[in-house]
Design a protein around this motif. Structure first.
Motif, PDB file in Angstrom:
ATOM      1  N   HIS A 418      -9.891   6.762 -15.614  1.00 20.56           N
ATOM      2  CA  HIS A 418     -10.538   7.093 -14.399  1.00 20.56           C
ATOM      3  C   HIS A 418     -10.003   8.273 -13.796  1.00 20.56           C
ATOM      4  O   HIS A 418     -10.286   8.756 -12.499  1.00 20.56           O
ATOM      5  CB  HIS A 418     -10.366   5.855 -13.308  1.00 20.56           C
ATOM      6  N   GLY A 419      -9.028   8.714 -14.316  1.00 20.45           N
ATOM      7  CA  GLY A 419      -8.272  10.023 -13.671  1.00 20.45           C
ATOM      8  C   GLY A 419      -7.499   9.669 -12.771  1.00 20.45           C
ATOM      9  O   GLY A 419      -7.512  10.637 -11.592  1.00 20.45           O
ATOM     10  N   GLY A 420      -7.129   8.580 -12.283  1.00 20.88           N
ATOM     11  CA  GLY A 420      -6.287   8.032 -11.258  1.00 20.88           C
ATOM     12  C   GLY A 420      -4.823   7.927 -11.303  1.00 20.88           C
ATOM     13  O   GLY A 420      -4.517   8.429 -12.479  1.00 20.88           O
ATOM     14  N   THR A 421      -4.065   7.516 -10.371  1.00 23.92           N
ATOM     15  CA  THR A 421      -2.720   7.535 -10.587  1.00 23.92           C
ATOM     16  C   THR A 421      -2.192   5.817 -10.118  1.00 23.92           C
ATOM     17  O   THR A 421      -2.937   5.134  -9.464  1.00 23.92           O
ATOM     18  CB  THR A 421      -2.051   8.331  -9.640  1.00 23.92           C
ATOM     19  N   LEU A 422      -1.086   5.500 -10.863  1.00 23.56           N
ATOM     20  CA  LEU A 422      -0.443   4.225 -10.421  1.00 23.56           C
ATOM     21  C   LEU A 422       0.744   4.441  -9.792  1.00 23.56           C
ATOM     22  O   LEU A 422       1.565   4.900 -10.618  1.00 23.56           O
ATOM     23  CB  LEU A 422      -0.620   3.251 -11.602  1.00 23.56           C
ATOM     24  N   THR A 423       1.022   3.858  -8.690  1.00 17.66           N
ATOM     25  CA  THR A 423       2.600   4.040  -8.191  1.00 17.66           C
ATOM     26  C   THR A 423       2.944   2.629  -7.903  1.00 17.66           C
ATOM     27  O   THR A 423       2.456   1.820  -7.444  1.00 17.66           O
ATOM     28  CB  THR A 423       2.250   4.923  -6.869  1.00 17.66           C
ATOM     29  N   LEU A 424       4.267   2.524  -8.263  1.00 18.15           N
ATOM     30  CA  LEU A 424       4.996   1.272  -7.648  1.00 18.15           C
ATOM     31  C   LEU A 424       5.841   1.627  -6.384  1.00 18.15           C
ATOM     32  O   LEU A 424       6.631   2.645  -6.586  1.00 18.15           O
ATOM     33  CB  LEU A 424       6.070   0.822  -8.703  1.00 18.15           C
ATOM     34  N   ARG A 425       5.889   0.613  -5.373  1.00 23.77           N
ATOM     35  CA  ARG A 425       6.484   0.894  -4.204  1.00 23.77           C
ATOM     36  C   ARG A 425       7.157  -0.388  -3.605  1.00 23.77           C
ATOM     37  O   ARG A 425       6.790  -1.354  -4.199  1.00 23.77           O
ATOM     38  CB  ARG A 425       5.672   1.559  -3.055  1.00 23.77           C
ATOM     39  N   ASP A 426       7.936  -0.323  -2.841  1.00 26.87           N
ATOM     40  CA  ASP A 426       8.817  -1.566  -2.373  1.00 26.87           C
ATOM     41  C   ASP A 426       7.982  -1.968  -1.135  1.00 26.87           C
ATOM     42  O   ASP A 426       7.239  -1.453  -0.336  1.00 26.87           O
ATOM     43  CB  ASP A 426      10.232  -1.108  -1.863  1.00 26.87           C
TER      44      ASP A 426
END
Length: 458
Positions: A418-426
């Motif tokens: 999908h050309g997106g991004t996946l980010t992990l946050r607190d």
């Protein structure tokens, strides 16, 4: 022009350099007479010397006081204040003869300055006026009070000439160069990014532009075909291995079921189920057939609500928040799998999971999966996206933990599919937030960028 676009970059640069030389020559030939004819100090000095010579000639030819008065009026009309003196009032060294060459030389000596003098007095409001003494006869002298030229007059022609001959041609050259050389390279780089995100393209690199770019495009297309062939052979090999492994697993399961020790039978069946699940997850991660499924427009809100409802029916507390309807072009099966993997992973360590959908307009959309679990350290946030890595030591391990492929699979679907991004946050005050950013889709039919809700944006 078509031949120039398809020529080598070296030839294009050579043509642009020749074009610059021709352009500078044409600009100089058409503009410098205009510039220097009106603003050059040397020409102004020559014109002033001619006016002085005209006044001197009229005084020299005057035979009566009336004719001398006419000469004074002529000098006043030419902007040359004068006065008549006797020869004994001025030193002989400062007197110019009435010849044209002598007058021109004397005017130049009185008005011309070197470069340092110009810089020193460039910002003076009014330069100092200088006199010029011309000998009429043995008894009389003419004293001309020369006009003071502004010192900036020396810089104006050079400044305007530099802009016309250097700045403007360089701007034109830069524009033509960007259109001829840089633009095809930028388009080539954009194609490379799209090719890495879409495995369905057979020939993503179009052979157009300079000869070097065409050669590179052909080489990359050949390399990509080889990689796709290698991936296809790998998929076939994995499918064959999977088939070969399932046969002995099936025999083992049949033999275990005939075991007469219930406790031992239960443990052996659990191990067989784990092996079967590991084979399925590994094969699914390595083949990933959902990437080749074409995209289509779906209601993203309904998709996420369905995922939340399915997990809630199995006893997992999953809550959805966001718009009631949100149209978006995506690969629904792949996106469902990605979000389900993240929700399932969170359900192993948390008691409550929130799925939030946000429409950010032209900035795309955001999907956030938040849980109230123990969270992850900053070091582990990057490592959990590696295949087969499990962070059970950081988050309280529960029953049915996976094999470390859920998040890597989801990240691959979001980024590649999908050309997106996946980010992990607190999370706040605790827990983990997985944020998915999906870009706005491009409406190929209208050629315009569309927002997730389907409204076209110029």
């Amino acid at each position: 022009m078509k031949k120039l676009r398809s020529a080598s970059i070296r030839t294009q640069i050579l043509v642009l350099a020749v074009l610059l030389i021709v352009l500078v020559s044409v600009v100089a030939a058409t503009t410098e007479p205009f510039i220097y004819g009106r603003h050059d100090k040397g020409i102004q000095i020559g014109l002033l010397a001619g006016r002085i010579e005209r006044v001197v000639d009229q005084f020299h030819d005057a035979r009566s006081p009336e004719e001398e008065e006419d000469a004074r009026k002529l000098a006043a009309s030419l902007g040359l204040p004068i006065e008549v003196r006797t020869a004994d009032q001025t030193p002989a060294a400062n007197i110019a003869n009435t010849t044209s060459a002598d007058i021109l030389r004397s005017v130049r000596l009185a008005l011309e300055e070197n470069f340092q003098d110009v810089l020193h007095g460039l910002f003076e409001k009014q330069p100092e006026a200088r006199p010029l003494v011309v000998k009429l006869d043995d008894a009389r002298l003419l004293v001309f009070h020369l006009p003071a030229f502004p010192r900036s007059l020396w810089f104006f022609p050079a400044f305007i000439s530099g802009i016309l001959k250097i700045v403007i041609p360089l701007i034109v050259l830069a524009y033509v160069g960007s259109w001829l050389i840089i633009r095809p390279i930028a388009r080539f780089a954009a194609t490379a990014e799209r090719a890495s995100a879409d495995d369905s393209l057979e020939q993503p690199f179009v052979a157009e532009g300079a000869s070097e770019i065409r050669s590179l495009a052909a080489s990359l297309n050949v390399m990509r075909k080889r990689i796709l062939d290698m991936a296809e052979h790998r998929t076939r090999m994995l499918s064959s291995i999977s088939h070969d492994l399932r046969t002995p697993l099936t025999r083992l399961r049949m033999r275990v079921e005939r075991c007469e020790q219930p406790e031992l039978q239960k443990k052996m069946l659990e191990d067989l189920d784990a092996l079967d699940s590991m084979i399925n997850e590994s094969l699914s991660f390595l083949t990933n057939p959902l990437h080749n499924v074409p995209s289509r427009k779906v209601d993203l809100s309904s998709l996420l609500q369905t995922i939340a409802t399915d997990f809630s029916e199995t006893g997992v507390d999953v809550r959805y928040s966001g718009p009631r309807r949100l149209k978006y072009v995506c690969k629904p099966q792949a996106l469902t799998r990605a979000v389900s993997n993240m929700v399932e992973n969170a359900s192993r360590y948390a008691t409550q999971i929130d799925v939030e959908l946000e429409d950010a307009g032209k900035h795309g959309i955001f999907i956030r999966i938040s849980d109230n679990g123990p969270g992850l350290s900053d070091d582990l946030k990057a490592r959990v996206l590696e295949p087969f890595f499990k962070a059970d030591e950081a988050r309280t391990a529960g029953s049915g933990s996976g094999f470390g492929l859920g998040l890597p699979t989801a990240e691959g679907i979001i980024r590649k599919g999908h050309g997106g991004t996946l980010t992990l946050r607190d999370g706040k005050p605790n827990g983990l937030v997985i944020e998915i950013h999906l870009p706005p889709f491009h409406d190929h039919g209208s050629g315009r960028l569309s927002t997730p809700s389907g409204n076209a944006a110029i």
